[in-house]
Design a protein around this motif. Structure first.
Motif, PDB file in Angstrom:
ATOM      1  N   THR A 560      71.554 -35.636  58.162  1.00 49.17           N
ATOM      2  CA  THR A 560      70.675 -34.593  58.267  1.00 49.17           C
ATOM      3  C   THR A 560      69.802 -34.682  59.493  1.00 49.17           C
ATOM      4  OG1 THR A 560      70.149 -35.438  56.072  1.00 49.17           O
ATOM      5  CG2 THR A 560      71.113 -33.177  56.076  1.00 49.17           C
ATOM      6  N   GLY A 561      69.672 -35.735  60.117  1.00 52.66           N
ATOM      7  CA  GLY A 561      68.650 -36.004  60.874  1.00 52.66           C
ATOM      8  C   GLY A 561      68.915 -35.381  62.341  1.00 52.66           C
ATOM      9  N   ALA A 562      68.074 -35.995  63.245  1.00 53.16           N
ATOM     10  CA  ALA A 562      67.999 -35.305  64.811  1.00 53.16           C
ATOM     11  C   ALA A 562      69.511 -35.609  65.249  1.00 53.16           C
ATOM     12  CB  ALA A 562      67.237 -36.076  65.471  1.00 53.16           C
ATOM     13  N   GLN A 563      70.246 -36.731  65.003  1.00 50.93           N
ATOM     14  CA  GLN A 563      71.551 -36.930  65.764  1.00 50.93           C
ATOM     15  C   GLN A 563      72.585 -37.048  64.574  1.00 50.93           C
ATOM     16  OE1 GLN A 563      71.964 -38.855  68.954  1.00 50.93           O
ATOM     17  NE2 GLN A 563      70.086 -38.000  69.134  1.00 50.93           N
ATOM     18  N   GLY A 564      72.368 -35.814  63.666  1.00 54.11           N
ATOM     19  CA  GLY A 564      73.159 -35.461  62.737  1.00 54.11           C
ATOM     20  C   GLY A 564      74.637 -35.613  62.917  1.00 54.11           C
ATOM     21  N   PRO A 565      75.162 -34.666  63.893  1.00 55.03           N
ATOM     22  CA  PRO A 565      76.465 -34.613  64.295  1.00 55.03           C
ATOM     23  C   PRO A 565      77.254 -35.810  64.466  1.00 55.03           C
ATOM     24  CG  PRO A 565      75.075 -32.823  65.264  1.00 55.03           C
ATOM     25  CD  PRO A 565      74.363 -33.684  64.626  1.00 55.03           C
ATOM     26  N   GLN A 566      76.526 -36.589  65.295  1.00 58.46           N
ATOM     27  CA  GLN A 566      77.354 -37.872  65.819  1.00 58.46           C
ATOM     28  C   GLN A 566      77.201 -38.769  64.365  1.00 58.46           C
ATOM     29  OE1 GLN A 566      74.882 -35.987  67.374  1.00 58.46           O
ATOM     30  NE2 GLN A 566      74.419 -37.081  69.483  1.00 58.46           N
ATOM     31  N   TRP A 567      76.310 -38.845  63.666  1.00 56.47           N
ATOM     32  CA  TRP A 567      76.570 -39.592  62.488  1.00 56.47           C
ATOM     33  C   TRP A 567      77.754 -39.213  61.659  1.00 56.47           C
ATOM     34  CZ3 TRP A 567      74.791 -44.429  62.349  1.00 56.47           C
ATOM     35  CH2 TRP A 567      73.937 -44.902  63.263  1.00 56.47           C
ATOM     36  N   MET A 568      77.539 -37.956  61.415  1.00 53.30           N
ATOM     37  CA  MET A 568      78.779 -37.021  60.867  1.00 53.30           C
ATOM     38  C   MET A 568      80.122 -37.815  61.200  1.00 53.30           C
ATOM     39  SD  MET A 568      79.307 -35.745  58.036  1.00 53.30           S
ATOM     40  CE  MET A 568      78.771 -34.253  57.268  1.00 53.30           C
ATOM     41  N   GLN A 569      80.187 -37.353  62.624  1.00 56.15           N
ATOM     42  CA  GLN A 569      81.565 -37.573  63.166  1.00 56.15           C
ATOM     43  C   GLN A 569      81.915 -39.272  62.797  1.00 56.15           C
ATOM     44  OE1 GLN A 569      80.849 -37.017  67.264  1.00 56.15           O
ATOM     45  NE2 GLN A 569      82.785 -36.035  67.629  1.00 56.15           N
ATOM     46  N   ARG A 570      80.947 -40.184  63.012  1.00 59.60           N
ATOM     47  CA  ARG A 570      81.293 -41.521  62.819  1.00 59.60           C
ATOM     48  C   ARG A 570      81.606 -41.916  61.490  1.00 59.60           C
ATOM     49  NH1 ARG A 570      78.709 -46.880  63.744  1.00 59.60           N
ATOM     50  NH2 ARG A 570      81.101 -47.622  63.433  1.00 59.60           N
ATOM     51  N   LEU A 571      81.163 -41.230  60.367  1.00 61.86           N
ATOM     52  CA  LEU A 571      81.627 -41.224  58.963  1.00 61.86           C
ATOM     53  C   LEU A 571      83.041 -40.596  58.935  1.00 61.86           C
ATOM     54  CD1 LEU A 571      78.259 -40.455  57.202  1.00 61.86           C
ATOM     55  CD2 LEU A 571      79.404 -42.421  56.680  1.00 61.86           C
ATOM     56  N   VAL A 572      83.314 -39.698  59.397  1.00 62.10           N
ATOM     57  CA  VAL A 572      84.482 -38.930  59.387  1.00 62.10           C
ATOM     58  C   VAL A 572      85.635 -39.950  59.953  1.00 62.10           C
ATOM     59  CG1 VAL A 572      86.108 -37.170  60.333  1.00 62.10           C
ATOM     60  CG2 VAL A 572      83.826 -36.755  59.240  1.00 62.10           C
TER      61      VAL A 572
END
Ligand SMILES: Nc1ncnc2c1ncn2[C@@H]1O[C@H](COP(=O)(O)OP(=O)(O)OP(=O)(O)O)[C@@H](O)[C@H]1O
Ligand SMILES: [Mg+2]
Length: 918
Positions: A560-572
């Motif tokens: 949910t932070g500034a780099q949210g989408p990248q971290w989400m992608q990583r988890l996916v």
């Protein structure tokens, strides 16, 4: 614009790697109609400005065609400077009759040779497509240009990655970058391309060989039949052919080609989920996921590749059968066995031919030679080596995977030697019938042979890597597989050695994983898994669990932070490995880490809309015994959050239990967290008084604690609660205070969110201008933070302010943009809001009432679909809309529009955001 424009005489056009710029006036037909002859002078002046800018930065004007200019540069950075100057000059020019002239500009870099006084090159066509994708005032740059100009952009310039888009006539999607500069407009609708979502096919690092007939036949079959299964033994090349055909067919599937990897799935549920995730479909309450997928695909044109169905034939058949029933959907399955479905068309795949025709190399030999070359650049094919190559191909039955493994031996052995050794080894196999069983044995023997050549450490690593359910990166391999005989500092070299021997694959193009990832072909993974489980696998299994826990704890809070989408992608990207870790935790009875991992992942499941999966894992963890009350309290809170929409009564008791544990442990953080979730429950029930009491309780607890941020959050919640109750006079000053605090402390995300909330309050008390100012500031911050969803929220609020002020056109643009973003990021609650607000826009224009009705009813359907409650302001808006619609449209008509819009809500949404762009 295409080549063949009227060219200016140019003596020396550059050749080699050049950068093309194509510009084009936005809305030129309309301007021509409006200005008549004056359009000519305007067009000439615009050409002059573009030409001046081009020459000022070392470029050449190749030609003009109509209102388009075509220029070329040897230096990509020069091209970008010229674009900047051209846009600024056009913006600064006072155009006749109050025209606001705007040009779209596309820039692309590629190889080209001049032909006469122009160019004939694919790069020119691609530049034209990039340009056509842009909007007036925008400069769009291809990745090739971005790379060519990297580090040399003019001062104040940056390139914003807009994502991948499919350009007409180019099957591979292209990442488009937008040139940003304080002097340029920065906000535009999405690029005007064929389709935003193209495919998820991995890029292959090696060349594809032969299979001309199969490729054509499969392509043809998929146009005629809805389900085709490529059947053949492991390693024969099913997946590879399917991916190739998927790429070929991209232009025929408007909604994309999607690969679903079924290998990591282990039961019906996980198989269905894999499908949903590949398509980006979230779970919807109680509705079976397969139904949601079917509904999603109903009116779409999609090719689904279900890869590796053999271990789940029954469910794969059910999925394939259900999905292939949709008219625009085609399913291509790969499997070692047919799915045995009626209507299934089976394509049996043989290995590559080992006999060449007419003196040509056979396909198998071509594959072998190409792969040998990648290991040994000095390899030459002469009469002697050709004989050995032929021998190897025959020995290996033309099985591609076996050939790749054999080729890797060429690093250390001459091909003659490889052939000899294979002959020895396969004496027992030769002469057997060329059936699937014998191919399987050949492959198995080749894999064994490769395996035996590994050093002890390489073998150890290879076995251990089978613990990953899906790919991995170096850091993960180090964390999970090192130790106990494998020094961590050797891992990179060992992995490289396995890649060299073709036992591990290495793929580029994973944006969330430092751009590279290792993996294993399915046949090899099965082999490695056998070896792993034959030895002592406990250490690696525990290693995977520990790695998963660290990874989840590190990544999940950041989504949910500034780099949210990248971290989400990583988890996916890691989700199959994370699931494997959870499974291991349960199997090994490692209760504590399993409970902690489950808790850590809860937020990911919630954010990703995968509630059902989250609930299943969390309930499984809840049943585990635990001695750690804190871990248990956190798990209960997580379960409470997951069950929020489905079992509110149970949530309350879970949270109360967590609260009790927290008080018992005297754990303030956990206590506040439990109260916070209870507040959410109260709010969900509409019990604002209880919510307020709970917030006040938190505020009191926090008063004695040095935790300014939590206190800030609670105070913000209190103010927001007042806003939701329409207590604007109380809410606005409180929100102002919190905004000031966030500014002072540099909490940017909160500042942006508060700007939005305060703007909402201000609109309600008629302070439109201040609301707009705040919204603009909020949008800027969200943009800097990379939160597209945040931007959409603020745009929506600003739209409301504009609507109230009477700036209908701008309000409409805002809501269209919000709708687009909602489609892009899959933020389900934004879509109905955007549609409903668009309805409020349309009702302002006489004649547009039926359209308004359509939007409003579609919004109702979408709200119902996501189960989301309207905020009070939106409730009022909806009531007002209804009253006006009933006032001006005949009841019968209204009824008809309603039934259409409710059924076709998603189409209405696409239509609204696609067709109504100015
Ligand atoms: N026509 C081809 N050209 C180049 N490489 C190929 C070709 N066919 C197969 N290969 C390579 O051979 C290897 C095995 O192929 P692939 O993974 O497609 O087999 P598969 O039939 O899907 O096996 P499994 O049943 O184990 O999934 C891969 O590395 C693949 O890239
Ligand atoms: Mg395969």
């Amino acid at each position: 614009m295409t080549p063949g424009m009227t060219a200016e005489p140019t003596s020396a056009l550059p050749r080699g790697r050049v950068t093309f710029v194509i510009t084009d006036i936005e809305g030129s037909t309309g301007l021509l109609r409006r200005l008549g002859d004056d359009f000519r002078s305007l067009m000439f002046r615009h050409r002059e400005l573009v030409s001046e800018a081009t020459r000022a930065h070392g470029g050449h004007v190749v030609g003009h065609e109509g209102d388009a200019c075509f220029c070329v540069f040897t230096d990509a950075a020069g091209a970008i400077c010229a674009c900047l100057q051209a846009q600024a000059a056009i913006d600064a020019q006072a155009w006749p009759q109050d025209v606001r002239l705007a040009i779209r500009v596309g820039v692309h870099t590629g190889e080209a040779e001049p032909y006469g006084d122009s160019y004939i090159s694919l790069a020119v066509h691609q530049t034209a497509r990039v340009s056509a994708a842009g909007h007036g005032g925008q400069v769009l740059v291809s990745t090739a240009t971005g790379e060519a100009a990297a580090g040399r952009l003019p001062d104040g310039c940056s390139l914003r990655d807009l994502g991948s888009f499919r350009l007409k006539d180019f099957p591979q999607p292209e990442r488009l970058l937008q040139l940003c500069h304080p002097g340029l407009r920065s906000e535009f609708p999405l690029p005007r391309t064929l389709s935003v979502r193209g495919h998820n096919l991995p890029r292959s690092a090696t060349s594809f060989i032969g299979r001309v007939d199969e490729r054509a036949r499969l392509g043809q079959l998929l146009r005629e039949r809805s389900l085709v299964t490529a059947v053949g033994p492991g390693g024969v090349g099913k997946t590879r052919l399917a991916l190739e055909v998927g790429g070929d067919l991209l232009p025929f599937f408007g909604d994309g080609v999607w690969l679903v990897e079924l290998a990591p799935a282990h039961d019906d549920e996980t198989a269905i989920r894999a499908c949903a995730y590949a398509l980006g479909i979230a779970e919807e309450g109680e509705r079976p996921l397969l139904d949601s997928i079917a509904a999603y695909l109903e009116s779409r044109s999609v090719l689904l590749i279900l890869d590796n169905c053999e271990h789940l034939l029954a469910i794969a058949a059910r999925i394939a059968g259900t999905l292939a029933a949709a008219a625009g959907v085609r399913v291509l399955a790969t499997s070692r066995e047919p799915l045995y479905l009626s209507g299934e068309q089976v394509l049996r795949m043989d290995p590559l031919a080992t006999q060449g025709e007419g003196g040509e190399l056979s396909e198998a030999a071509r594959l072998l030679v190409e792969r040998i070359h990648s290991h040994r650049a000095d390899f030459t094919l002469d009469s002697r080596t050709a004989e050995s190559v032929g021998e190897i191909c025959r020995r290996l039955d033309g099985m591609p995977l076996a050939l790749e493994l054999a080729a890797s031996r060429a690093r250390a052995l001459p091909v003659g030697e490889i052939a000899l050794r294979l002959k020895d080894r396969f004496r027992l196999l030769s002469g057997s019938a060329r059936d699937t069983g014998s191919r399987h044995r050949t492959l198995r023997a080749t894999v064994e042979w490769s395996y035996e050549t590994l050093s002890a450490s390489e073998r150890l690593l290879f076995d251990r890597l089978a613990v990953f359910a899906d790919g991995w990166d170096l850091a993960a391999a180090e964390a999970v597989c090192a130790g106990d005989g494998l020094p961590v500092e050797d891992m990179a070299d060992l992995l490289t050695a396995l890649v060299d021997k073709s036992l591990v694959t290495y793929r580029l193009g994973f944006p969330a994983s430092d751009d590279h990832r290792y993996g294993m072909l399915e046949t090899l993974r099965e082999f490695a898994r056998e070896k792993l489980h034959a030895g002592d696998s406990l250490g690696v299994q525990r290693g995977l669990l520990a790695w998963a826990l660290t990874m989840a704890r590190n990544a999940v809070p950041r989504i949910t932070g500034a780099q949210g989408p990248q971290w989400m992608q990583r988890l996916v990207l890691e989700q199959d490995n994370l699931r494997a870790a959870l499974d291991i935790g349960h199997r090994l009875g490692a209760h504590d880490p399993t409970i902690r991992l489950t808790t850590a992942l809860a937020h990911f499941w919630i954010k990703r809309g995968r509630l059902q999966e989250g609930i299943e894992w969390t309930q499984r963890a809840e049943a585990l015994p635990s001695d750690d009350p804190q871990a248990r309290a956190h798990l209960l809170i997580a379960l409470g959050r997951l069950l929020r929409g489905s079992e509110p009564a149970r949530v309350e008791s879970l949270l109360r239990e967590a609260l009790r544990l927290a008080i018992q442990m005297n754990d303030v953080q956990t206590r506040v967290e439990a109260l916070k979730q209870l507040t959410t429950c109260a709010r969900d029930r509409g019990d604002y008084a209880a919510a307020e009491t709970l917030l006040l309780e938190q505020s009191q607890i926090l008063a004695g604690v040095d935790d300014p941020y939590r206190r800030f959050v609670v105070d913000t919640e209190l103010a927001t609660l007042m806003l939701q109750q329409s207590r604007y006079a109380e809410a606005v000053p409180r929100l102002r205070e919190r905004l000031a605090e966030a500014e002072l402390r540099g909490w940017r995300f909160d500042r942006a969110r508060l700007s939005n909330n305060l703007a909402v309050g201000l609109i309600e008390i008629g302070e439109y201008d201040e609301a707009l100012r705040l919204a603009t500031a909020g949008a800027d911050t969200f943009r800097e933070l990379g939160s597209l969803e945040g931007v959409a929220h603020v745009l929506s609020t600003a739209g409301l302010a504009l609507l109230r002020k009477g700036d209908i056109a701008q309000a409409r643009r805002n809501f269209v943009e919000v709708g687009r973003i909602s489609l892009e990021v899959g933020a389900s609650h934004l879509a109905p809001e955007a549609l409903e607000r668009l309805a409020a826009v349309e009702i302002q224009t006489a004649g547009n009432e039926p359209l308004a009705a359509r939007y409003a009813f579609a919004a109702d359907a979408l709200y119902a679909e996501v189960g989301y409650e309207r905020e009070p302001a939106d409730k009022a808006l909806r009531d007002e809309l209804q009253a006006r619609l009933e006032g001006c449209l005949d009841g019968d008509l209204l009824c008809r529009i309603r039934s259409y819009a409710m059924l076709q809500a998603r189409d209405v949404l696409s239509e609204a955001v696609g067709a109504r762009t100015p």
